[in-house]
Each structure stands twice: as C-alpha cells, then as structure tokens.
Design an enzyme around this catalytic site. Sequence first.
Site, PDB file in Angstrom:
ATOM      1  N   ASP A  67      -6.768  45.313 -51.336  1.00 25.87           N
ATOM      2  CA  ASP A  67      -5.028  45.248 -51.838  1.00 25.87           C
ATOM      3  C   ASP A  67      -5.659  46.956 -51.767  1.00 25.87           C
ATOM      4  OD1 ASP A  67      -2.979  46.348 -52.643  1.00 25.87           O
ATOM      5  OD2 ASP A  67      -2.887  44.266 -54.748  1.00 25.87           O
ATOM      6  N   ASN A  82      -2.625  49.480 -40.776  1.00 27.47           N
ATOM      7  CA  ASN A  82      -2.724  48.557 -40.782  1.00 27.47           C
ATOM      8  C   ASN A  82      -1.910  47.853 -41.891  1.00 27.47           C
ATOM      9  OD1 ASN A  82      -1.358  46.336 -39.331  1.00 27.47           O
ATOM     10  ND2 ASN A  82      -2.504  45.417 -40.480  1.00 27.47           N
ATOM     11  N   SER A  90       6.436  52.685 -37.032  1.00 26.41           N
ATOM     12  CA  SER A  90       7.235  52.248 -36.611  1.00 26.41           C
ATOM     13  C   SER A  90       7.667  53.042 -36.015  1.00 26.41           C
ATOM     14  CB  SER A  90       7.605  51.305 -38.044  1.00 26.41           C
ATOM     15  OG  SER A  90       8.898  50.748 -37.464  1.00 26.41           O
ATOM     16  N   TYR A 120      11.534  51.309 -45.866  1.00 30.37           N
ATOM     17  CA  TYR A 120      10.581  51.098 -44.466  1.00 30.37           C
ATOM     18  C   TYR A 120      10.700  52.048 -43.764  1.00 30.37           C
ATOM     19  CZ  TYR A 120       8.240  48.412 -41.128  1.00 30.37           C
ATOM     20  OH  TYR A 120       7.283  48.774 -40.256  1.00 30.37           O
ATOM     21  N   LYS A 138       7.664  54.855 -43.143  1.00 27.37           N
ATOM     22  CA  LYS A 138       6.896  55.405 -41.593  1.00 27.37           C
ATOM     23  C   LYS A 138       6.786  56.319 -41.186  1.00 27.37           C
ATOM     24  CE  LYS A 138       4.438  51.022 -41.366  1.00 27.37           C
ATOM     25  NZ  LYS A 138       3.994  50.199 -41.513  1.00 27.37           N
ATOM     26  N   THR A 182       5.773  38.480 -36.774  1.00 34.11           N
ATOM     27  CA  THR A 182       4.906  38.314 -37.720  1.00 34.11           C
ATOM     28  C   THR A 182       5.755  38.130 -39.052  1.00 34.11           C
ATOM     29  OG1 THR A 182       5.083  40.679 -38.444  1.00 34.11           O
ATOM     30  CG2 THR A 182       3.511  40.159 -36.468  1.00 34.11           C
TER      31      THR A 182
HETATM   32  N1  NAP Z   1       6.000  42.904 -36.479  1.00 32.82           N
HETATM   33  C1  NAP Z   1       6.543  44.214 -36.573  1.00 32.82           C
HETATM   34  O1  NAP Z   1       7.652  44.047 -36.015  1.00 32.82           O
HETATM   35  C2  NAP Z   1       6.518  45.485 -36.834  1.00 32.82           C
HETATM   36  C3  NAP Z   1       7.167  46.639 -36.312  1.00 32.82           C
HETATM   37  C4  NAP Z   1       6.904  48.597 -36.608  1.00 32.82           C
HETATM   38  C5  NAP Z   1       5.767  47.850 -37.203  1.00 32.82           C
HETATM   39  N2  NAP Z   1       4.885  47.404 -37.681  1.00 32.82           N
HETATM   40  C6  NAP Z   1       3.506  47.561 -38.915  1.00 32.82           C
HETATM   41  O2  NAP Z   1       2.828  46.450 -38.441  1.00 32.82           O
HETATM   42  C7  NAP Z   1       2.262  46.305 -39.106  1.00 32.82           C
HETATM   43  C8  NAP Z   1       1.177  45.070 -39.838  1.00 32.82           C
HETATM   44  O3  NAP Z   1       1.919  44.263 -39.694  1.00 32.82           O
HETATM   45  P1  NAP Z   1       2.738  42.574 -39.082  1.00 32.82           P
HETATM   46  O4  NAP Z   1       3.852  42.922 -38.879  1.00 32.82           O
HETATM   47  O5  NAP Z   1       1.551  42.353 -38.753  1.00 32.82           O
HETATM   48  O6  NAP Z   1       2.865  41.900 -40.747  1.00 32.82           O
HETATM   49  P2  NAP Z   1       2.697  41.173 -41.272  1.00 32.82           P
HETATM   50  O7  NAP Z   1       2.219  39.827 -40.480  1.00 32.82           O
HETATM   51  O8  NAP Z   1       3.297  40.803 -42.959  1.00 32.82           O
HETATM   52  O9  NAP Z   1       1.410  41.789 -41.910  1.00 32.82           O
HETATM   53  C9  NAP Z   1       0.598  42.977 -42.243  1.00 32.82           C
HETATM   54  C10 NAP Z   1      -0.404  42.748 -43.501  1.00 32.82           C
HETATM   55  O10 NAP Z   1      -0.716  43.386 -44.440  1.00 32.82           O
HETATM   56  C11 NAP Z   1      -0.635  43.123 -45.631  1.00 32.82           C
HETATM   57  N3  NAP Z   1       0.053  43.808 -47.213  1.00 32.82           N
HETATM   58  C12 NAP Z   1       0.907  43.980 -47.768  1.00 32.82           C
HETATM   59  N4  NAP Z   1       0.865  44.342 -48.588  1.00 32.82           N
HETATM   60  C13 NAP Z   1      -0.941  45.088 -48.769  1.00 32.82           C
HETATM   61  C14 NAP Z   1      -1.499  45.717 -49.842  1.00 32.82           C
HETATM   62  N5  NAP Z   1      -1.310  45.998 -50.806  1.00 32.82           N
HETATM   63  N6  NAP Z   1      -3.036  45.474 -49.852  1.00 32.82           N
HETATM   64  C15 NAP Z   1      -3.743  44.379 -48.498  1.00 32.82           C
HETATM   65  N7  NAP Z   1      -2.591  44.267 -47.576  1.00 32.82           N
HETATM   66  C16 NAP Z   1      -1.412  44.236 -47.799  1.00 32.82           C
HETATM   67  C17 NAP Z   1      -0.473  41.812 -46.102  1.00 32.82           C
HETATM   68  O11 NAP Z   1      -0.924  41.144 -46.366  1.00 32.82           O
HETATM   69  P3  NAP Z   1      -0.827  39.438 -46.973  1.00 32.82           P
HETATM   70  O12 NAP Z   1      -0.876  38.600 -45.997  1.00 32.82           O
HETATM   71  O13 NAP Z   1      -1.347  39.337 -47.732  1.00 32.82           O
HETATM   72  O14 NAP Z   1       0.588  39.645 -47.495  1.00 32.82           O
HETATM   73  C18 NAP Z   1      -0.560  41.479 -44.237  1.00 32.82           C
HETATM   74  O15 NAP Z   1      -1.800  41.039 -43.950  1.00 32.82           O
HETATM   75  C19 NAP Z   1       2.197  46.763 -41.238  1.00 32.82           C
HETATM   76  O16 NAP Z   1       2.260  48.630 -40.727  1.00 32.82           O
HETATM   77  C20 NAP Z   1       3.750  47.643 -40.016  1.00 32.82           C
HETATM   78  O17 NAP Z   1       4.909  48.013 -41.095  1.00 32.82           O
HETATM   79  C21 NAP Z   1       4.922  45.645 -37.702  1.00 32.82           C
END
Ligand code: NAP
Length: 234
Positions: A55, A78, A132, A154, A158, A189
């Site tokens: 975490d 990530n 992001s 958010y 970023k 996601t």
């Molecule tokens: N999806 C998009 O459109 C998008 C766009 C721009 C940027 N991003 C960035 O991409 C990255 C990955 O996001 P994603 O889209 O893949 O979303 P996601 O599926 O929600 O993945 C985020 C991951 O971060 C984990 N997490 C959250 N809080 C945490 C903590 N305190 N310690 C450790 N792990 C933690 C979550 O774990 P749990 O499974 O336990 O909740 C999850 O595995 C993020 O930084 C996000 O801001 C995503």
Amino acid sequence: MTASTALVTGAAGGIGLRIARLLAERGWKVLVGARDEAKGAEVAAPIGACPVLLDVTDAGAIARAAATVRELDVLVNNAGISLDAGVPVTETGVDVFRRTYETNVFGVVAVTNAFLPALRRSAHPRIVNISSGTGSLTWATGPQFPHRGTHAAYRSSKAALNALTVYYAHALADDGIKVNALAPGLRRTDLNATAAASDGDPAEAAAGAVRLALLPDDGPSGEFFSWDGTPVPW
Ligand SMILES: NC(=O)c1ccc[n+]([C@@H]2O[C@H](COP(=O)([O-])OP(=O)(O)OC[C@H]3O[C@@H](n4cnc5c(N)ncnc54)[C@H](OP(=O)(O)O)[C@@H]3O)[C@@H](O)[C@H]2O)c1
C-alpha cells in the site's frame, strides 16, 4: 545472466497489471505491488510474477517491501486514485484532496525514495510515473479542454507528479536513473466511471509505459510522453 527486475505499484488490475504482464513476457522478474494480498497473489501467478504487499500510503509496508529487493531495474509508479471526476473544485472537500495526494503524490515520493538504493544497484535504472494528460496545465488552459473547473484533486495531483518527475530526473541524473512521466490516455479500467465506460484498451497504455521502462542510456529523462511516444506539454 540474472533477469532484470521491475516493480509495478497498484498492479492488481487495470493498466498496472498489463504493464506487469508485458514485462513478465519479456522474461523479467516482475514484482506486482498490491494492497490486497489475496488479489495480488491471484493476478501474479498466471503471468509468472511475484506478488508484493504494498500500500503506497503505508510507510511500514513500503519499508518491508523495499527490504526484500536488493536490485531494481525499473520502478513503475502506477498506483493511483480518482475520487472527484466531474465534481467542481468549489464543491470538493479538502479531505478529497488529502486522500488523493496521499496516494498519487506522497505515495510516489515514499516508494521512490525507499527503492532508490535498489535502483542505484542497477546498470540501467528507470522510473516511470503514470501521470495523466489531464494533469497538463498547457492542455487545461486550452479552449477545448473538457474538464474545466472539475476533477481538481486528481488533476492537480498529476500536475504535482509531473513536477516531481522533473525534480527526480534532475536529482538522479548523475546516478544514470531516467525518470519520465506517461499520459496513458483514457482507458477502460476501474479508476472512475468515465474510465470504466470508455473503450480504450489498457494494454495499449501499458505498451507506452514499457517503452519508457526500456529506454536506452541515451534516451530522454525528465520528460512527459503520451502512450504513443509523442511528447505531452507540461
Ligand atoms: N484509466 C485511465 O483512463 C487513466 C487515464 C490517465 C491516467 N491513469 C492513471 O493510470 C494509473 C493506473 O490506473 P488504472 O486506470 O489502471 O485504474 P485502476 O484499475 O483503478 O488501477 C489503479 C490501481 O492502483 C491501486 N491503488 C490505489 N490506491 C493504492 C494504494 N494506496 N496503494 C497501492 N495501490 C493502490 C489499485 O488497487 P486496488 O485494486 O486495491 O484498488 C489499482 O490496482 C493511475 O495512476 C491513473 O491515475 C489512468
């Protein structure tokens, strides 16, 4: 020759899991950071990766994880949360900012600093910060930007991560550690409702992260790239 080692935080799902899978397919030893032990073990086994209980807001968990890793070639910061999509900044409580920054900003500092000794033992160390495009102030001040006045906790987290990317790149240049930020694009996601409803393939974003993880020694550092390798303005 021993396999290269990567740690991906928040890798139990979404983009992080795809990054872990791509690196594992290259024969890397991949540490899948997950805050839920059972979930981490469940997703790591099929891709041949190792689960690590992590975490990023838990100093004790970070220290315990770092103590198990002697040498690290790639750190992918990530893990991220998005709590205020669509909410005007004027209606966003400071607690939402605090919680968002704890993971998206302070968590990155804590994890990066804890793993620096292991990164310094690598011959080609790389740090990839998953940022992001919504954190780009240049894009945010353009006339067509869709999130004007909203999603501020958010997006500003970023923007802060982007600033940290530059500062870490400067601080670690003499160690040969390259630090870059990635704008993954909108991906399907669990991050928030907008992401969940999109049709963007998270694997495509993961490929962009892997490109930054594998940068050659004469590659860039302290820069911000889109998933397709094109530069993103700060
Ligand atoms: N999806 C998009 O459109 C998008 C766009 C721009 C940027 N991003 C960035 O991409 C990255 C990955 O996001 P994603 O889209 O893949 O979303 P996601 O599926 O929600 O993945 C985020 C991951 O971060 C984990 N997490 C959250 N809080 C945490 C903590 N305190 N310690 C450790 N792990 C933690 C979550 O774990 P749990 O499974 O336990 O909740 C999850 O595995 C993020 O930084 C996000 O801001 C995503």
